[in-house]
Scaffold this motif. Structure first.
Motif, PDB file in Angstrom:
ATOM      1  N   ALA A 162       0.828  -1.213   0.000  1.00  0.00           N
ATOM      2  CA  ALA A 162       0.000   0.000   0.000  1.00  0.00           C
ATOM      3  C   ALA A 162       0.856   1.254   0.000  1.00  0.00           C
ATOM      4  N   HIS A 163       2.003   1.219   0.686  1.00  0.00           N
ATOM      5  CA  HIS A 163       2.900   2.380   0.700  1.00  0.00           C
ATOM      6  C   HIS A 163       3.353   2.737  -0.717  1.00  0.00           C
ATOM      7  N   VAL A 164       3.797   1.718  -1.460  1.00  0.00           N
ATOM      8  CA  VAL A 164       4.237   1.942  -2.842  1.00  0.00           C
ATOM      9  C   VAL A 164       3.090   2.490  -3.685  1.00  0.00           C
ATOM     10  N   THR A 165       1.925   1.882  -3.529  1.00  0.00           N
ATOM     11  CA  THR A 165       0.762   2.285  -4.316  1.00  0.00           C
ATOM     12  C   THR A 165       0.381   3.734  -4.049  1.00  0.00           C
ATOM     13  N   MET A 166       0.365   4.126  -2.786  1.00  0.00           N
ATOM     14  CA  MET A 166      -0.033   5.492  -2.443  1.00  0.00           C
ATOM     15  C   MET A 166       0.978   6.519  -2.945  1.00  0.00           C
ATOM     16  N   LEU A 167       2.267   6.162  -2.961  1.00  0.00           N
ATOM     17  CA  LEU A 167       3.255   7.093  -3.504  1.00  0.00           C
ATOM     18  C   LEU A 167       3.102   7.222  -5.015  1.00  0.00           C
ATOM     19  N   LEU A 168       2.782   6.127  -5.692  1.00  0.00           N
ATOM     20  CA  LEU A 168       2.491   6.211  -7.117  1.00  0.00           C
ATOM     21  C   LEU A 168       1.238   7.058  -7.363  1.00  0.00           C
ATOM     22  N   GLY A 169       0.239   6.916  -6.479  1.00  0.00           N
ATOM     23  CA  GLY A 169      -0.959   7.739  -6.592  1.00  0.00           C
ATOM     24  C   GLY A 169      -0.637   9.215  -6.417  1.00  0.00           C
ATOM     25  N   ALA A 170       0.229   9.525  -5.455  1.00  0.00           N
ATOM     26  CA  ALA A 170       0.663  10.907  -5.256  1.00  0.00           C
ATOM     27  C   ALA A 170       1.409  11.417  -6.482  1.00  0.00           C
ATOM     28  N   ALA A 171       2.223  10.537  -7.086  1.00  0.00           N
ATOM     29  CA  ALA A 171       2.963  10.932  -8.281  1.00  0.00           C
ATOM     30  C   ALA A 171       2.020  11.300  -9.424  1.00  0.00           C
ATOM     31  N   GLU A 178       2.067  19.642 -12.265  1.00  0.00           N
ATOM     32  CA  GLU A 178       3.511  19.879 -12.289  1.00  0.00           C
ATOM     33  C   GLU A 178       3.866  21.343 -12.509  1.00  0.00           C
ATOM     34  N   LYS A 179       3.086  22.053 -13.323  1.00  0.00           N
ATOM     35  CA  LYS A 179       3.392  23.455 -13.609  1.00  0.00           C
ATOM     36  C   LYS A 179       3.226  24.349 -12.386  1.00  0.00           C
ATOM     37  N   GLU A 180       2.483  23.885 -11.393  1.00  0.00           N
ATOM     38  CA  GLU A 180       2.261  24.676 -10.177  1.00  0.00           C
ATOM     39  C   GLU A 180       3.280  24.361  -9.092  1.00  0.00           C
ATOM     40  N   ILE A 181       4.087  23.323  -9.283  1.00  0.00           N
ATOM     41  CA  ILE A 181       5.062  22.911  -8.274  1.00  0.00           C
ATOM     42  C   ILE A 181       6.273  23.825  -8.325  1.00  0.00           C
ATOM     43  N   GLN A 182       6.582  24.458  -7.208  1.00  0.00           N
ATOM     44  CA  GLN A 182       7.658  25.450  -7.161  1.00  0.00           C
ATOM     45  C   GLN A 182       8.936  24.829  -6.610  1.00  0.00           C
ATOM     46  N   GLY A 183       9.461  23.875  -7.344  1.00  0.00           N
ATOM     47  CA  GLY A 183      10.646  23.140  -6.938  1.00  0.00           C
ATOM     48  C   GLY A 183      10.542  21.716  -7.467  1.00  0.00           C
ATOM     49  N   THR A 184      11.137  20.769  -6.762  1.00  0.00           N
ATOM     50  CA  THR A 184      11.150  19.378  -7.234  1.00  0.00           C
ATOM     51  C   THR A 184      10.743  18.429  -6.122  1.00  0.00           C
ATOM     52  N   VAL A 185       9.786  17.559  -6.435  1.00  0.00           N
ATOM     53  CA  VAL A 185       9.392  16.488  -5.520  1.00  0.00           C
ATOM     54  C   VAL A 185      10.180  15.238  -5.905  1.00  0.00           C
ATOM     55  N   VAL A 186      10.872  14.656  -4.942  1.00  0.00           N
ATOM     56  CA  VAL A 186      11.689  13.456  -5.169  1.00  0.00           C
ATOM     57  C   VAL A 186      10.921  12.254  -4.627  1.00  0.00           C
ATOM     58  N   LEU A 187      10.632  11.298  -5.491  1.00  0.00           N
ATOM     59  CA  LEU A 187       9.893  10.086  -5.119  1.00  0.00           C
ATOM     60  C   LEU A 187      10.891   8.994  -4.760  1.00  0.00           C
ATOM     61  N   VAL A 188      10.871   8.546  -3.513  1.00  0.00           N
ATOM     62  CA  VAL A 188      11.845   7.556  -3.042  1.00  0.00           C
ATOM     63  C   VAL A 188      11.154   6.215  -2.844  1.00  0.00           C
ATOM     64  N   PHE A 189      11.376   5.301  -3.771  1.00  0.00           N
ATOM     65  CA  PHE A 189      10.884   3.924  -3.641  1.00  0.00           C
ATOM     66  C   PHE A 189      12.054   3.096  -3.099  1.00  0.00           C
TER      67      PHE A 189
END
Length: 468
Positions: A162-171, A178-189
């Motif tokens: 579920a942890h992996v799935t929810m992070l993919l959902g967030a992605a 993405e155009k509203e993100i003021q920086g970079t989100v790093v996805l750590v699997f």
């Protein structure tokens, strides 16, 4: 100021001049006040937007949409059917990369053997990380359902599927914004959280997070209702270490103990004295644990063995207490063995699997979490948790980066009397909780970056006003 003082002495102003000067001074005062208010108003507008961005506030609705919810259920069940142990998550890693490819999200692989690191946003600083662990546990699933584990002796009994799935959902949600993100989100699997694998340490050693200014993680809580979260500032989980000791004596016949040096008796006294480290030496308000869970010695009823092996775990909420406990464990084992004429060696197994530090949540990130969670879920759905003596390798991140771990409600909808705990072969996850995890992940990251940038702007504004 000196020049004005001289003017007052040399010239006596007329009433008309006094009125004129007073009027000019008042005009200047009003002008300065208006400029000051406009600057403060601008700063206040920026600050208020950090907690009231309408697009980010819709993340939960997006996550609950059939398009994303059904997609997450499908992914979670695929991972659940094919559990993989630490550093063996090859199929899980391949599934993650396939989904990231479909979303057009760039990533690094392999990191820490099977890990995947994705990137959403500008590609530039600031960087904020979101972490999900991928590995399963070596146990046989006892829940009979359509998507039961297909691998004998392996199961996702801690919710990492579920942890992996929810992070993919967030992605998926973040990619849409993405155009509203003021920086970079790093996805750590991340691989290998379980069993002392220390996958978080390997991720850090790879250097992929060296520019991150914060990291967030979540863990499912099967006893907490859907739509509720819990956490706290400061220590929430204990540091955890392991040890193994060999106590050597002299074997012989059980009927003639005087000709032997009995390591079983020595080990028994060692264990009793180890228990007193917590009851007699630790501050009662500083929770600590020493547990002996391994005792191996002898194979016959009438033979005293040459040696005995004991092993266990020790836990504490601060590094100081943890290190003190470790030191005293070694002293007690060696010296108590000597009292019984035995020799002893102690191995803390650090080279095999590193000890986990205490999990300590950053205070500023706690405020951020509460703000985001209350806005999304409501104030009655956010609670303060009681610390637990369990351990989490998320703590390795927190030693290097300000970090925050919280627990997400996944209680089964059915009112069952028996609610399986984590690491149980009977664990069942309520998949209705996954949209909440995905939305919280996305909102925590996006709002953090927004606030980070605005704090910089506010810092400039404050400096400018100070100079005025």
């Amino acid at each position: 100021m000196i020049y004005c003082h001289q003017q007052i002495i040399l010239h006596t102003p007329t009433p008309k001049q006094i009125m004129s000067s007073s009027f000019k001074f008042k005009c200047f005062q009003h002008f300065f006040t208006i400029i000051f208010i406009l600057n403060v108003f601008a700063a206040t507008t920026i600050l208020s937007s950090t907690t009231d961005d309408s697009s980010f506030n819709k993340f939960l609705d997006t996550a609950k949409s059939p398009e994303i919810f059904d997609w997450m259920i499908n992914i979670r069940r695929k991972i659940h059917e094919n559990p993989e142990l630490g550093y063996e998550e090859y199929e899980t890693s391949e599934l993650i990369r396939s989904e990231l490819d479909k979303m057009g999200i760039p990533y690094k692989h392999p990191v820490a053997i099977t890990g995947v690191i994705g990137f959403i946003g500008t590609g530039f600083s600031p960087f904020v990380a979101l972490r999900a662990d991928m590995d399963a546990l070596p146990m046989q699933e006892m829940v009979e359902w359509e998507h039961k584990s297909k691998v004998a002796g392996k199961m996702h009994a801690c919710g990492h599927d579920a942890h992996v799935t929810m992070l993919l959902g967030a992605a998926k949600i973040l990619k849409q914004h993405e155009k509203e993100i003021q920086g970079t989100v790093v996805l750590v699997f991340q691989p290998a959280e379980e069993g002392g694998g220390g996958g978080a340490k390997k991720i850090l050693d790879s250097g992929v997070l060296e520019n991150a200014t914060a990291i967030f993680g979540l863990h499912i809580a099967p006893v907490l209702p859907i739509g509720e979260v819990t956490s706290r500032s400061g220590p929430i989980m204990a540091g955890s270490g392991r040890f193994e000791a060999k106590i050597s004596g002299k074997g012989g016949h059980a009927a003639l103990p005087q000709h032997s040096i009995d390591p079983i008796l020595a080990a028994s006294n060692v264990i009793i004295n180890l228990q007193q480290l917590v009851s007699r030496e630790a501050d009662p308000l500083d929770s600590q644990v020493v547990t002996i869970a391994k005792f191996q010695g002898g194979s016959a009823f009438n033979v005293i063995p040459d040696n005995v092996i004991i092993g266990g775990t020790f836990r504490a909420f601060s590094k100081q207490s943890f290190n003190q406990l470790r030191q005293r464990i070694e002293q007690v084992i060696i010296r108590q063995a000597a009292v019984h004429r035995c020799n002893a060696t102690v191995d803390f197994l650090d080279e095999v699997k590193p000890a986990y530090p205490p999990t300590v949540n950053n205070g500023d990130l706690h405020k951020h979490f509460v703000n985001v969670a209350v806005n999304m879920l409501g104030i009655n759905k956010v609670s303060v948790m009681t610390p637990t003596m369990g351990a989490e390798d998320f703590s390795f991140y927190q030693e290097v980066i300000p970090g925050y771990l919280f627990f997400l409600g996944m209680k089964n909808a059915k009112h069952e009397r028996f609610v399986p705990s984590l690491h149980s072969p009977y664990l069942k996850i309520n998949e209705d909780g996954m949209p909440y995890g995905a939305a919280l992940h996305a909102s925590l990251a996006a709002n953090y970056l927004l606030k980070y940038q605005q704090d910089i702007v506010l810092g400039v504004e404050r400096k400018y006003l100070d100079e005025l």
